[in-house]
Scaffold this motif. Sequence first.
Motif, PDB file in Angstrom:
ATOM      1  N   GLU A 119       0.808  -1.216   0.000  1.00 57.70           N
ATOM      2  CA  GLU A 119       0.000   0.000   0.000  1.00 57.70           C
ATOM      3  C   GLU A 119       0.845   1.272   0.000  1.00 57.70           C
ATOM      4  O   GLU A 119       0.454   2.290  -0.562  1.00 57.70           O
ATOM      5  CB  GLU A 119      -0.930   0.006   1.215  1.00 57.70           C
ATOM      6  CG  GLU A 119      -1.934   1.128   1.181  1.00 57.70           C
ATOM      7  CD  GLU A 119      -2.946   1.056   2.316  1.00 57.70           C
ATOM      8  OE1 GLU A 119      -3.570   2.090   2.592  1.00 57.70           O
ATOM      9  OE2 GLU A 119      -3.110  -0.017   2.924  1.00 57.70           O
ATOM     10  N   HIS A 120       2.020   1.216   0.633  1.00 53.68           N
ATOM     11  CA  HIS A 120       2.873   2.398   0.784  1.00 53.68           C
ATOM     12  C   HIS A 120       4.286   2.050   0.309  1.00 53.68           C
ATOM     13  O   HIS A 120       5.076   1.469   1.047  1.00 53.68           O
ATOM     14  CB  HIS A 120       2.904   2.850   2.247  1.00 53.68           C
ATOM     15  CG  HIS A 120       1.556   3.110   2.824  1.00 53.68           C
ATOM     16  ND1 HIS A 120       0.826   4.236   2.539  1.00 53.68           N
ATOM     17  CD2 HIS A 120       0.780   2.372   3.666  1.00 53.68           C
ATOM     18  CE1 HIS A 120      -0.328   4.197   3.187  1.00 53.68           C
ATOM     19  NE2 HIS A 120      -0.377   3.069   3.867  1.00 53.68           N
ATOM     20  N   LYS A 121       4.611   2.431  -0.891  1.00 53.36           N
ATOM     21  CA  LYS A 121       5.862   1.999  -1.546  1.00 53.36           C
ATOM     22  C   LYS A 121       7.138   2.569  -0.920  1.00 53.36           C
ATOM     23  O   LYS A 121       8.168   1.945  -0.970  1.00 53.36           O
ATOM     24  CB  LYS A 121       5.829   2.360  -3.033  1.00 53.36           C
ATOM     25  CG  LYS A 121       4.677   1.722  -3.779  1.00 53.36           C
ATOM     26  CD  LYS A 121       4.773   0.223  -3.777  1.00 53.36           C
ATOM     27  CE  LYS A 121       3.618  -0.372  -4.566  1.00 53.36           C
ATOM     28  NZ  LYS A 121       3.342  -1.731  -4.248  1.00 53.36           N
ATOM     29  N   ASN A 122       7.090   3.746  -0.340  1.00 51.64           N
ATOM     30  CA  ASN A 122       8.315   4.385   0.178  1.00 51.64           C
ATOM     31  C   ASN A 122       8.474   4.277   1.691  1.00 51.64           C
ATOM     32  O   ASN A 122       9.192   5.072   2.292  1.00 51.64           O
ATOM     33  CB  ASN A 122       8.349   5.859  -0.237  1.00 51.64           C
ATOM     34  CG  ASN A 122       8.601   6.022  -1.715  1.00 51.64           C
ATOM     35  OD1 ASN A 122       9.268   5.189  -2.322  1.00 51.64           O
ATOM     36  ND2 ASN A 122       8.058   7.058  -2.303  1.00 51.64           N
ATOM     37  N   ILE A 123       7.828   3.306   2.293  1.00 53.46           N
ATOM     38  CA  ILE A 123       7.936   3.143   3.745  1.00 53.46           C
ATOM     39  C   ILE A 123       9.302   2.557   4.078  1.00 53.46           C
ATOM     40  O   ILE A 123       9.720   1.554   3.497  1.00 53.46           O
ATOM     41  CB  ILE A 123       6.807   2.227   4.275  1.00 53.46           C
ATOM     42  CG1 ILE A 123       5.467   2.904   4.069  1.00 53.46           C
ATOM     43  CG2 ILE A 123       7.024   1.873   5.737  1.00 53.46           C
ATOM     44  CD1 ILE A 123       5.334   4.256   4.739  1.00 53.46           C
ATOM     45  N   PRO A 124      10.024   3.169   5.006  1.00 54.93           N
ATOM     46  CA  PRO A 124      11.369   2.685   5.360  1.00 54.93           C
ATOM     47  C   PRO A 124      11.340   1.276   5.975  1.00 54.93           C
ATOM     48  O   PRO A 124      10.441   0.933   6.741  1.00 54.93           O
ATOM     49  CB  PRO A 124      11.859   3.700   6.392  1.00 54.93           C
ATOM     50  CG  PRO A 124      10.984   4.886   6.242  1.00 54.93           C
ATOM     51  CD  PRO A 124       9.677   4.395   5.718  1.00 54.93           C
ATOM     52  N   ASP A 125      12.343   0.488   5.614  1.00 58.60           N
ATOM     53  CA  ASP A 125      12.461  -0.875   6.135  1.00 58.60           C
ATOM     54  C   ASP A 125      12.614  -0.896   7.652  1.00 58.60           C
ATOM     55  O   ASP A 125      12.125  -1.820   8.301  1.00 58.60           O
ATOM     56  CB  ASP A 125      13.644  -1.611   5.502  1.00 58.60           C
ATOM     57  CG  ASP A 125      13.336  -2.042   4.084  1.00 58.60           C
ATOM     58  OD1 ASP A 125      12.146  -2.187   3.720  1.00 58.60           O
ATOM     59  OD2 ASP A 125      14.303  -2.244   3.315  1.00 58.60           O
ATOM     60  N   ASP A 126      13.304   0.113   8.229  1.00 60.17           N
ATOM     61  CA  ASP A 126      13.490   0.087   9.685  1.00 60.17           C
ATOM     62  C   ASP A 126      12.158   0.250  10.425  1.00 60.17           C
ATOM     63  O   ASP A 126      11.985  -0.284  11.510  1.00 60.17           O
ATOM     64  CB  ASP A 126      14.547   1.079  10.164  1.00 60.17           C
ATOM     65  CG  ASP A 126      14.338   2.517   9.731  1.00 60.17           C
ATOM     66  OD1 ASP A 126      13.474   2.792   8.875  1.00 60.17           O
ATOM     67  OD2 ASP A 126      15.073   3.384  10.242  1.00 60.17           O
ATOM     68  N   TYR A 127      11.189   0.932   9.825  1.00 62.54           N
ATOM     69  CA  TYR A 127       9.852   1.027  10.408  1.00 62.54           C
ATOM     70  C   TYR A 127       9.167  -0.342  10.383  1.00 62.54           C
ATOM     71  O   TYR A 127       8.597  -0.789  11.380  1.00 62.54           O
ATOM     72  CB  TYR A 127       9.022   2.059   9.642  1.00 62.54           C
ATOM     73  CG  TYR A 127       7.545   2.009   9.921  1.00 62.54           C
ATOM     74  CD1 TYR A 127       7.030   2.440  11.135  1.00 62.54           C
ATOM     75  CD2 TYR A 127       6.654   1.523   8.962  1.00 62.54           C
ATOM     76  CE1 TYR A 127       5.670   2.390  11.403  1.00 62.54           C
ATOM     77  CE2 TYR A 127       5.297   1.479   9.218  1.00 62.54           C
ATOM     78  CZ  TYR A 127       4.816   1.903  10.434  1.00 62.54           C
ATOM     79  OH  TYR A 127       3.462   1.849  10.692  1.00 62.54           O
ATOM     80  N   LEU A 128       9.250  -1.020   9.249  1.00 65.39           N
ATOM     81  CA  LEU A 128       8.624  -2.337   9.120  1.00 65.39           C
ATOM     82  C   LEU A 128       9.278  -3.350  10.054  1.00 65.39           C
ATOM     83  O   LEU A 128       8.589  -4.164  10.678  1.00 65.39           O
ATOM     84  CB  LEU A 128       8.697  -2.800   7.667  1.00 65.39           C
ATOM     85  CG  LEU A 128       7.955  -1.904   6.663  1.00 65.39           C
ATOM     86  CD1 LEU A 128       8.260  -2.328   5.239  1.00 65.39           C
ATOM     87  CD2 LEU A 128       6.465  -1.890   6.946  1.00 65.39           C
ATOM     88  N   LYS A 129      10.585  -3.279  10.197  1.00 66.81           N
ATOM     89  CA  LYS A 129      11.292  -4.181  11.120  1.00 66.81           C
ATOM     90  C   LYS A 129      10.883  -3.901  12.562  1.00 66.81           C
ATOM     91  O   LYS A 129      10.772  -4.817  13.368  1.00 66.81           O
ATOM     92  CB  LYS A 129      12.812  -4.040  10.967  1.00 66.81           C
ATOM     93  CG  LYS A 129      13.345  -4.545   9.659  1.00 66.81           C
ATOM     94  CD  LYS A 129      13.223  -6.039   9.570  1.00 66.81           C
ATOM     95  CE  LYS A 129      13.845  -6.542   8.286  1.00 66.81           C
ATOM     96  NZ  LYS A 129      13.525  -7.934   8.026  1.00 66.81           N
TER      97      LYS A 129
END
Length: 142
Positions: free
Chosen positions: A36-46
């Motif tokens: 849904e959100h292509k530019n979301i940082p990986d550190d947020y997802l982690k």
Amino acid sequence: MDYKKEIEFLNKVEKTDGQNNRIKLTDEEINNIKNEHKNIPDDYLKYLQNIGFGTFRESQFMIYKNLKTLFDIGIETENDEYNKLIFFGDDFSGDLSGFDLNGNVVEYWHASDEIYETDKSFKEYIREQMLMDNNGNDLRKG
């Protein structure tokens, strides 16, 4: 990227009275956010995978399960740039934290109705919200 130091820190400094509830997101939930959100940082997802959404430090800060717009939160604005931002949390005082279209961490200060670029990665920003320094020390006064 992992959050071992942050998890150890929270385990050390948080009270165990039920105020600090977090739930980790599943791989499927993480993939839905990515799609849904292509530019979301990986550190947020982690962070969401390793620590989870919810509160920390006895209501110091809240991470939302889902990213929200100002409209979702109930704030109406005529500023088109503000309407392009998505927010991941708040400080329980009305100030919001989120991402701009490029995935940069921003803050929305409700009292002044202004957006501020933090020039920090999500991991740097969330450590600051935890009141944790780079060496894992507690910055909370008192």
